[in-house]
Design a protein around this motif. Sequence first.
Motif, mmCIF file in Angstrom:
data_model
loop_
_atom_site.group_PDB
_atom_site.id
_atom_site.type_symbol
_atom_site.label_atom_id
_atom_site.label_comp_id
_atom_site.label_asym_id
_atom_site.label_seq_id
_atom_site.Cartn_x
_atom_site.Cartn_y
_atom_site.Cartn_z
ATOM 1 N N SER A 218 0.799 -1.329 0.095
ATOM 2 C CA SER A 218 -0.119 0.103 -0.078
ATOM 3 C C SER A 218 0.958 1.320 0.110
ATOM 4 O O SER A 218 0.628 2.188 -0.544
ATOM 5 N N SER A 282 -9.807 -1.919 4.436
ATOM 6 C CA SER A 282 -10.225 -0.687 5.476
ATOM 7 C C SER A 282 -11.542 -0.125 4.912
ATOM 8 O O SER A 282 -11.619 -0.108 3.602
ATOM 9 N N LYS A 285 -10.282 4.391 4.233
ATOM 10 C CA LYS A 285 -9.380 4.726 3.112
ATOM 11 C C LYS A 285 -10.246 4.955 1.847
ATOM 12 O O LYS A 285 -10.988 6.033 2.026
#
Length: 452
Positions: A218, A282, A285
């Motif tokens: 990420s 998530s 995000k």
Amino acid sequence: MSDRRRQLPSVDRLLREPGVQELLQVAPRSAVLTAVRESIEAARSRRAGQPESWAADIQDRLATRGRSNLRPVLNATGVVLHTNLGRAPLAPAAVEAIVAVASGYSNLELDLSSGSRGSRTDHCRELLCGVTGAEDALVVNNAAGALLLALSAIAAGRDVVISRGELIEIGGSFRIPDILTRSGARLHEVGTTNRTHLDDYRRALDRDVAAFLTVHRSNFEQRGFVASPDPAALASLAREAGVPYLYDIGSGLLADLSPWGLTSEPRVSDALDAGADLVLFSGDKLLGGPQAGCLVGRKALVALCREHPVARAVRADKMTLAGLGATLSLYRDPASALREIPVLRMLTLSAEEIVRRAGRLLAACPAVLSPELLTGESAVGGGAFPGAVLPTTLVSLHAGPLGADGLALRLRLGATPVVTRVAGGRVLLDTRTLPDGAESRVGAALELALRE
Ligand SMILES: *Cc1c(COP(=O)(O)O)cnc(C)c1O
């Protein structure tokens, strides 16, 4: 030094003041003492010297300390998913849903049609399946919790095969190998830091393998002599071997941002289409919702997770479920998702709109700061699209005698804290991440910061 500053009273003298004596009747002595010391310290450093009324100043400081110190700030950094600033701001519909559920009772665990006990895990299930195309879904507290849960439920006591290039640190104290070990699973590393091949996974299959795990890189990029197997190839190898394939994609991107040049982040649907059996991500995000961890994929795997004791330890709160549900609902119409979900809106703002905002902010800035427009870049942040470039227009300020760091500090300590960038001796403001119409508030904060 002026006389007013030289003649500061002692702590003892202030404690004897009638107004301060009254405060001692209602507040703990240690808190009053701290406020008294702060008040004296402030008078020492302030150009104006002593306050008009010591007792009032001390009372103000006491009141400020009594408030929760978690409060709203204006983000003028241009970092859209700023982890230190609470990641995703929520859509109005999500805020309304949270307020509605938080201010009264809700059917969190009640089946309204039968009147008997229901399950909180039902609430976002259909919505998540609807927007991702997954068979089943589960929401927990955050993505780290989702990964811990999935590994505990699916792989405890057995091997999880992962590339050495994906044994990464996400930020803070969250490292993939640590979570993996905590879950009771055994880490089986394959490949090298820069190159891992399908054969590396295939060779691992003579062990007691519970799962393959892919973790999206990420927050960094690997370039040069690098290789990793295509998720679709890995999924078919996993299927042949009868091993579940877990894919932690991180950001939970549901929208198509390729028209804005944002293509390097896997979408939830890409991971599922590639054949991943369980996809983890998530909520706060690129999905643009509240802090949450989502697990979507095959029914049998989601069921293992739902029934595992760790699920209770990482369960989502009712406000999370309300906010996430309302955010997911917006995705049923892609255009309204881009318009209503602040993260998506900020990422897709047109250059013209940013110039207009920067112009308004420029006009609101005090002239002594010689504000000027400057081209620059915003960042996606939050461990997503690490290499992405988002052109923007900044307002650059000359802080004068205060210095750029001094002005930035005063802005952070103001009544409405404003968080800025400092670079090259200037304070830089990026309007991309400010709420609509906040230009005048930033202008007012600058005026106050100069007056202090
Ligand atoms: C951000 C991230 C996580 C952690 O997510 P939280 O919701 O902050 O717990 C896990 N895995 C990847 C790949 C991430 O990018």
